[in-house]
Scaffold this motif. Structure first.
Motif, PDB file in Angstrom:
ATOM      1  N   LEU A  84       2.147   4.442  -6.519  1.00  0.00           N
ATOM      2  CA  LEU A  84       2.634   5.769  -6.141  1.00  0.00           C
ATOM      3  C   LEU A  84       3.726   5.627  -5.092  1.00  0.00           C
ATOM      4  O   LEU A  84       3.715   4.689  -4.303  1.00  0.00           O
ATOM      5  CB  LEU A  84       1.498   6.618  -5.557  1.00  0.00           C
ATOM      6  N   VAL A  85       4.653   6.576  -5.082  1.00  0.00           N
ATOM      7  CA  VAL A  85       5.749   6.577  -4.123  1.00  0.00           C
ATOM      8  C   VAL A  85       5.521   7.694  -3.110  1.00  0.00           C
ATOM      9  O   VAL A  85       5.138   8.809  -3.479  1.00  0.00           O
ATOM     10  CB  VAL A  85       7.102   6.798  -4.852  1.00  0.00           C
ATOM     11  N   ILE A  86       5.793   7.398  -1.850  1.00  0.00           N
ATOM     12  CA  ILE A  86       5.740   8.414  -0.795  1.00  0.00           C
ATOM     13  C   ILE A  86       7.087   8.392  -0.082  1.00  0.00           C
ATOM     14  O   ILE A  86       7.575   7.320   0.296  1.00  0.00           O
ATOM     15  CB  ILE A  86       4.594   8.144   0.195  1.00  0.00           C
ATOM     16  N   MET A  87       7.684   9.574   0.056  1.00  0.00           N
ATOM     17  CA  MET A  87       8.956   9.705   0.771  1.00  0.00           C
ATOM     18  C   MET A  87       8.985  11.064   1.466  1.00  0.00           C
ATOM     19  O   MET A  87       8.167  11.929   1.184  1.00  0.00           O
ATOM     20  CB  MET A  87      10.141   9.565  -0.191  1.00  0.00           C
ATOM     21  N   PHE A 109      -4.829  10.828   6.282  1.00  0.00           N
ATOM     22  CA  PHE A 109      -3.663  10.053   5.877  1.00  0.00           C
ATOM     23  C   PHE A 109      -3.006   9.276   7.017  1.00  0.00           C
ATOM     24  O   PHE A 109      -1.895   8.807   6.866  1.00  0.00           O
ATOM     25  CB  PHE A 109      -2.613  10.959   5.226  1.00  0.00           C
ATOM     26  N   LYS A 110      -3.686   9.127   8.154  1.00  0.00           N
ATOM     27  CA  LYS A 110      -3.074   8.471   9.306  1.00  0.00           C
ATOM     28  C   LYS A 110      -2.498   7.108   8.927  1.00  0.00           C
ATOM     29  O   LYS A 110      -1.389   6.765   9.308  1.00  0.00           O
ATOM     30  CB  LYS A 110      -4.056   8.323  10.458  1.00  0.00           C
ATOM     31  N   GLY A 111      -3.238   6.336   8.138  1.00  0.00           N
ATOM     32  CA  GLY A 111      -2.766   5.013   7.740  1.00  0.00           C
ATOM     33  C   GLY A 111      -1.466   5.065   6.953  1.00  0.00           C
ATOM     34  O   GLY A 111      -0.588   4.216   7.137  1.00  0.00           O
ATOM     35  N   ILE A 112      -1.330   6.082   6.109  1.00  0.00           N
ATOM     36  CA  ILE A 112      -0.093   6.237   5.325  1.00  0.00           C
ATOM     37  C   ILE A 112       1.075   6.548   6.261  1.00  0.00           C
ATOM     38  O   ILE A 112       2.162   5.993   6.119  1.00  0.00           O
ATOM     39  CB  ILE A 112      -0.258   7.328   4.246  1.00  0.00           C
ATOM     40  N   TYR A 113       0.823   7.405   7.265  1.00  0.00           N
ATOM     41  CA  TYR A 113       1.882   7.725   8.221  1.00  0.00           C
ATOM     42  C   TYR A 113       2.243   6.527   9.082  1.00  0.00           C
ATOM     43  O   TYR A 113       3.400   6.349   9.468  1.00  0.00           O
ATOM     44  CB  TYR A 113       1.496   8.946   9.062  1.00  0.00           C
ATOM     45  N   ASP A 114       1.248   5.656   9.384  1.00  0.00           N
ATOM     46  CA  ASP A 114       1.542   4.419  10.107  1.00  0.00           C
ATOM     47  C   ASP A 114       2.462   3.527   9.272  1.00  0.00           C
ATOM     48  O   ASP A 114       3.404   2.926   9.794  1.00  0.00           O
ATOM     49  CB  ASP A 114       0.245   3.665  10.440  1.00  0.00           C
ATOM     50  N   LYS A 157      15.205  -2.357  10.538  1.00  0.00           N
ATOM     51  CA  LYS A 157      16.620  -2.307  10.923  1.00  0.00           C
ATOM     52  C   LYS A 157      17.487  -1.908   9.729  1.00  0.00           C
ATOM     53  O   LYS A 157      17.124  -2.139   8.585  1.00  0.00           O
ATOM     54  CB  LYS A 157      17.053  -3.692  11.413  1.00  0.00           C
ATOM     55  N   GLY A 158      18.617  -1.327  10.041  1.00  0.00           N
ATOM     56  CA  GLY A 158      19.574  -0.984   9.000  1.00  0.00           C
ATOM     57  C   GLY A 158      19.428   0.448   8.528  1.00  0.00           C
ATOM     58  O   GLY A 158      18.569   1.190   8.983  1.00  0.00           O
ATOM     59  N   LYS A 159      20.326   0.803   7.613  1.00  0.00           N
ATOM     60  CA  LYS A 159      20.347   2.166   7.071  1.00  0.00           C
ATOM     61  C   LYS A 159      19.404   2.274   5.889  1.00  0.00           C
ATOM     62  O   LYS A 159      18.966   1.275   5.340  1.00  0.00           O
ATOM     63  CB  LYS A 159      21.764   2.515   6.641  1.00  0.00           C
ATOM     64  N   GLY A 160      19.138   3.497   5.474  1.00  0.00           N
ATOM     65  CA  GLY A 160      18.316   3.731   4.289  1.00  0.00           C
ATOM     66  C   GLY A 160      17.150   4.644   4.605  1.00  0.00           C
ATOM     67  O   GLY A 160      16.709   4.745   5.745  1.00  0.00           O
ATOM     68  N   GLU A 161      16.694   5.311   3.582  1.00  0.00           N
ATOM     69  CA  GLU A 161      15.567   6.245   3.696  1.00  0.00           C
ATOM     70  C   GLU A 161      14.258   5.475   3.528  1.00  0.00           C
ATOM     71  O   GLU A 161      14.116   4.678   2.608  1.00  0.00           O
ATOM     72  CB  GLU A 161      15.694   7.311   2.601  1.00  0.00           C
ATOM     73  N   PRO A 162      13.275   5.711   4.423  1.00  0.00           N
ATOM     74  CA  PRO A 162      11.972   5.050   4.259  1.00  0.00           C
ATOM     75  C   PRO A 162      11.315   5.462   2.937  1.00  0.00           C
ATOM     76  O   PRO A 162      11.341   6.634   2.556  1.00  0.00           O
ATOM     77  CB  PRO A 162      11.146   5.558   5.435  1.00  0.00           C
ATOM     78  N   LEU A 163      10.768   4.503   2.241  1.00  0.00           N
ATOM     79  CA  LEU A 163      10.076   4.739   0.981  1.00  0.00           C
ATOM     80  C   LEU A 163       8.835   3.856   0.974  1.00  0.00           C
ATOM     81  O   LEU A 163       8.920   2.668   1.258  1.00  0.00           O
ATOM     82  CB  LEU A 163      10.981   4.375  -0.199  1.00  0.00           C
ATOM     83  N   ILE A 164       7.691   4.444   0.667  1.00  0.00           N
ATOM     84  CA  ILE A 164       6.442   3.690   0.583  1.00  0.00           C
ATOM     85  C   ILE A 164       6.021   3.635  -0.879  1.00  0.00           C
ATOM     86  O   ILE A 164       6.081   4.644  -1.582  1.00  0.00           O
ATOM     87  CB  ILE A 164       5.312   4.373   1.393  1.00  0.00           C
ATOM     88  N   ILE A 165       5.592   2.470  -1.305  1.00  0.00           N
ATOM     89  CA  ILE A 165       4.991   2.321  -2.625  1.00  0.00           C
ATOM     90  C   ILE A 165       3.553   1.871  -2.382  1.00  0.00           C
ATOM     91  O   ILE A 165       3.325   0.811  -1.795  1.00  0.00           O
ATOM     92  CB  ILE A 165       5.763   1.321  -3.493  1.00  0.00           C
ATOM     93  N   LEU A 166       2.587   2.719  -2.760  1.00  0.00           N
ATOM     94  CA  LEU A 166       1.168   2.438  -2.573  1.00  0.00           C
ATOM     95  C   LEU A 166       0.548   2.014  -3.888  1.00  0.00           C
ATOM     96  O   LEU A 166       0.917   2.527  -4.931  1.00  0.00           O
ATOM     97  CB  LEU A 166       0.425   3.700  -2.115  1.00  0.00           C
ATOM     98  N   LYS A 167      -0.428   1.129  -3.820  1.00  0.00           N
ATOM     99  CA  LYS A 167      -1.111   0.693  -5.038  1.00  0.00           C
ATOM    100  C   LYS A 167      -2.555   0.336  -4.694  1.00  0.00           C
ATOM    101  O   LYS A 167      -2.806  -0.349  -3.725  1.00  0.00           O
ATOM    102  CB  LYS A 167      -0.377  -0.528  -5.605  1.00  0.00           C
ATOM    103  N   MET A 168      -3.482   0.852  -5.477  1.00  0.00           N
ATOM    104  CA  MET A 168      -4.888   0.464  -5.396  1.00  0.00           C
ATOM    105  C   MET A 168      -5.243  -0.286  -6.673  1.00  0.00           C
ATOM    106  O   MET A 168      -4.575  -0.121  -7.690  1.00  0.00           O
ATOM    107  CB  MET A 168      -5.803   1.700  -5.286  1.00  0.00           C
ATOM    108  N   ASN A 169      -6.307  -1.092  -6.624  1.00  0.00           N
ATOM    109  CA  ASN A 169      -6.763  -1.797  -7.825  1.00  0.00           C
ATOM    110  C   ASN A 169      -7.007  -0.802  -8.954  1.00  0.00           C
ATOM    111  O   ASN A 169      -7.577   0.265  -8.733  1.00  0.00           O
ATOM    112  CB  ASN A 169      -8.061  -2.562  -7.545  1.00  0.00           C
ATOM    113  N   ARG A 170      -6.585  -1.164 -10.143  1.00  0.00           N
ATOM    114  CA  ARG A 170      -6.778  -0.362 -11.352  1.00  0.00           C
ATOM    115  C   ARG A 170      -6.142   1.035 -11.258  1.00  0.00           C
ATOM    116  O   ARG A 170      -6.543   1.955 -11.947  1.00  0.00           O
ATOM    117  CB  ARG A 170      -8.273  -0.254 -11.711  1.00  0.00           C
ATOM    118  N   GLN A 171      -5.168   1.191 -10.387  1.00  0.00           N
ATOM    119  CA  GLN A 171      -4.429   2.457 -10.268  1.00  0.00           C
ATOM    120  C   GLN A 171      -2.944   2.157 -10.371  1.00  0.00           C
ATOM    121  O   GLN A 171      -2.509   1.050 -10.064  1.00  0.00           O
ATOM    122  CB  GLN A 171      -4.715   3.133  -8.920  1.00  0.00           C
TER     123      GLN A 171
END
Length: 115
Positions: A100-103, A69-74, A83-97
């Motif tokens: 997904l949210v990662i927090m 998962f190194k790429g996801i952590y990158d 910059k700024g306030k807020g919690e990091p949130l990742i939204i991942l998407k693959m073709n035909r999928q």
């Protein structure tokens, strides 16, 4: 080899134990038996929820503790660096999928308990 399999299972078990303990800590109304880690190699979810626990967390929990998962952590680090306030949130998407949210797990637990 056998030691690598053993080490992988130990890493997986450690993550399961962390998830179980944090879920229980955030749910004082639950008993320790309400949330348990699965036995390594057992079919089904990695974290077993009693009916009472499922009412609080209607989730199917799968734990993966590996280096793939190194790429996801990158990407997460990139989000943290904005910059700024807020919690990091990742939204991942693959073709035909579906997307997904990662927090952060602790943020998720506190956020989930507020809603």
């Amino acid at each position: 080899t056998m030691t690598t399999t053993k080490a992988r299972k130990a890493k997986g078990r450690a993550l399961q134990n962390l998830v179980v303990s944090k879920l229980l800590k955030h749910s004082p109304s639950l008993e320790p038996d309400d949330i348990k880690g699965a036995i390594m190699g057992e079919q089904g979810m990695d974290v077993k929820l009693s009916p009472a626990a499922f009412k609080e967390y209607p989730l199917k929990i799968e734990c993966k503790n590996q280096e793939k998962f190194k790429g996801i952590y990158d990407i997460y680090s990139q989000a943290e660096g904005h910059k700024g306030k807020g919690e990091p949130l990742i939204i991942l998407k693959m073709n035909r999928q579906k997307p997904l949210v990662i927090m952060d797990f602790d943020f998720f637990l506190n956020f989930y308990k507020r809603i």
